[in-house]
Motif scaffolding. Structure first.
Motif, short mmCIF file in Angstrom:
data_model
loop_
_atom_site.label_atom_id
_atom_site.label_comp_id
_atom_site.label_asym_id
_atom_site.label_seq_id
_atom_site.Cartn_x
_atom_site.Cartn_y
_atom_site.Cartn_z
N SER A 1 0.81 -1.22 0.00
CA SER A 1 0.00 0.00 0.00
C SER A 1 0.85 1.27 0.00
O SER A 1 0.31 2.37 0.00
CB SER A 1 -0.91 0.00 1.23
N ASP A 2 2.16 1.13 0.01
CA ASP A 2 3.07 2.27 0.13
C ASP A 2 3.36 2.85 -1.26
O ASP A 2 4.05 2.24 -2.07
CB ASP A 2 4.37 1.81 0.80
N ASP A 3 2.83 4.05 -1.54
CA ASP A 3 3.04 4.64 -2.86
C ASP A 3 4.17 5.68 -2.86
O ASP A 3 4.27 6.51 -3.77
CB ASP A 3 1.74 5.26 -3.40
N THR A 4 5.06 5.61 -1.86
CA THR A 4 6.24 6.46 -1.84
C THR A 4 7.13 6.15 -3.05
O THR A 4 7.33 4.99 -3.41
CB THR A 4 7.06 6.23 -0.55
N THR A 5 7.68 7.20 -3.67
CA THR A 5 8.57 7.01 -4.81
C THR A 5 10.02 7.11 -4.35
O THR A 5 10.39 8.03 -3.61
CB THR A 5 8.32 8.08 -5.89
N LYS B 1 10.87 4.41 -8.77
CA LYS B 1 9.81 3.42 -8.65
C LYS B 1 9.06 3.65 -7.36
O LYS B 1 9.62 4.17 -6.39
CB LYS B 1 10.39 1.99 -8.63
N LYS B 2 7.82 3.26 -7.33
CA LYS B 2 7.06 3.30 -6.10
C LYS B 2 7.37 2.05 -5.28
O LYS B 2 7.59 0.97 -5.84
CB LYS B 2 5.57 3.39 -6.40
N GLU C 1 18.47 3.71 -1.41
CA GLU C 1 17.12 4.09 -1.01
C GLU C 1 16.25 2.86 -0.71
O GLU C 1 15.38 2.90 0.16
CB GLU C 1 16.48 4.99 -2.07
N THR C 2 16.48 1.78 -1.43
CA THR C 2 15.79 0.53 -1.10
C THR C 2 16.22 0.05 0.29
O THR C 2 15.40 -0.42 1.09
CB THR C 2 16.11 -0.55 -2.15
N ALA C 3 17.51 0.17 0.58
CA ALA C 3 18.04 -0.22 1.89
C ALA C 3 17.38 0.58 3.02
O ALA C 3 17.12 0.04 4.09
CB ALA C 3 19.55 -0.05 1.93
N GLU C 4 17.11 1.87 2.77
CA GLU C 4 16.47 2.69 3.80
C GLU C 4 15.06 2.19 4.10
O GLU C 4 14.62 2.20 5.26
CB GLU C 4 16.43 4.15 3.36
N VAL C 5 14.35 1.75 3.06
CA VAL C 5 13.01 1.18 3.29
C VAL C 5 13.13 -0.09 4.12
O VAL C 5 12.35 -0.32 5.05
CB VAL C 5 12.29 0.90 1.96
#
Length: 262
Positions: A56-60, A78-79, A140-144
């Motif tokens: 449900s996370d639409d953060t880019t 990417k979202k 940025e993927t790592a931060e998520v």
């Protein structure tokens, strides 16, 4: 490529066996007690709730692609929910990784390819007393992923960000042994074989190496064939989606294909 992948899948389904077609006591026990243990477990619940949040996370975010056939770094936006739907391991496969780790009971776990951290979370839950070392190429993927670890209150994970080829050799050098290694990233033949060869000096007869997407491409199929044929490898289990590699001393060299729907 997609046609060949589908063809390979159906060939695998036709030639693979279930636990009852397996004559190795070791592999039969592994299949019966680990691979085909589909009972729900309490540790699964919170992780799957976290997966739903990602859907449900639409953060880019900006994604840096270092693998999956990419020879040059590629940055694109990417979202998070798009990544979650396309790149995360399925619930069934991630839970299999959990059971394999729990069965192995490693002191350390090395994962190449953190992505959003869902499979990493399963590894952490499976081995709460182990050190989980995971590498992700995209900052940025790592931060998520870090946010997911925090939400799930996972405190035994060390996340490293950068190129596998630069980080992994130093990490391996610091480990007395490699108990459990999950390779899920940079799906190229040469890279996969390098990771395998770098791990070899530190494996023991109780080690398990897992290679993801062994039918991803012709190159990955060739890499899997080379790994199977290596003289140090005694038992492999081909589940199509992943390949398991064991180094059991005194065990006759055997290769198995088992059915597994992800």
């Amino acid at each position: 490529m997609l046609f060949q992948f589908i063809t390979d899948y159906f060939k695998h389904r036709l030639t693979a066996k279930s636990r009852h077609g397996t004559h190795s006591p070791f592999v039969y026990k592994l299949a019966d007690e680990v691979i085909y243990d589909f009972a729900d477990k309490s540790e699964y619940k919170n992780i799957e709730q976290q997966r739903k949040k990602l859907f449900s996370d639409d953060t880019t975010i900006t994604v840096t692609d270092l693998g999956a056939g990419s020879y040059l770094n590629k940055n694109r936006t990417k979202k998070v929910n798009q990544i979650a739907k396309n790149a995360l391991k399925s619930k069934r496969l991630a839970q299999l990784i959990y059971r394999l780790a729990k069965n192995t009971q490693p002191k350390t776990v090395v994962e190449l390819g953190t992505c959003l951290g869902i499979t990493t979370a399963y590894l952490s839950k499976a081995c709460p007393n182990a050190e989980i070392i995971t590498i992700e190429g995209c900052p940025e993927t790592a931060e998520v992923a870090k946010g997911n670890f925090k939400d799930l209150d996972l405190n035994n994970i060390g996340l490293h960000v950068g190129n596998f080829d630069l980080i992994l050799p130093d990490l391996i050098a610091k480990q007395p042994t490699l108990d459990f290694v999950y390779v899920d990233g940079n799906h190229r033949k040469d890279a996969t074989l390098n990771y395998f060869k770098w791990c070899l000096p530190k494996v023991t007869e109780n080690s398990l190496l897992i290679f993801d997407d062994i039918y991803w491409s012709e190159g990955m199929k060739e890499a899997w064939a080379e790994i199977k044929n290596h003289p140090d490898v005694t038992v492999t289990v081909d589940l199509f989606w992943i390949g398991l590699v064991y180094f059991k001393k005194g065990q006759a060299k055997e290769h198995f294909k088992l059915k597994f729907k992800q």
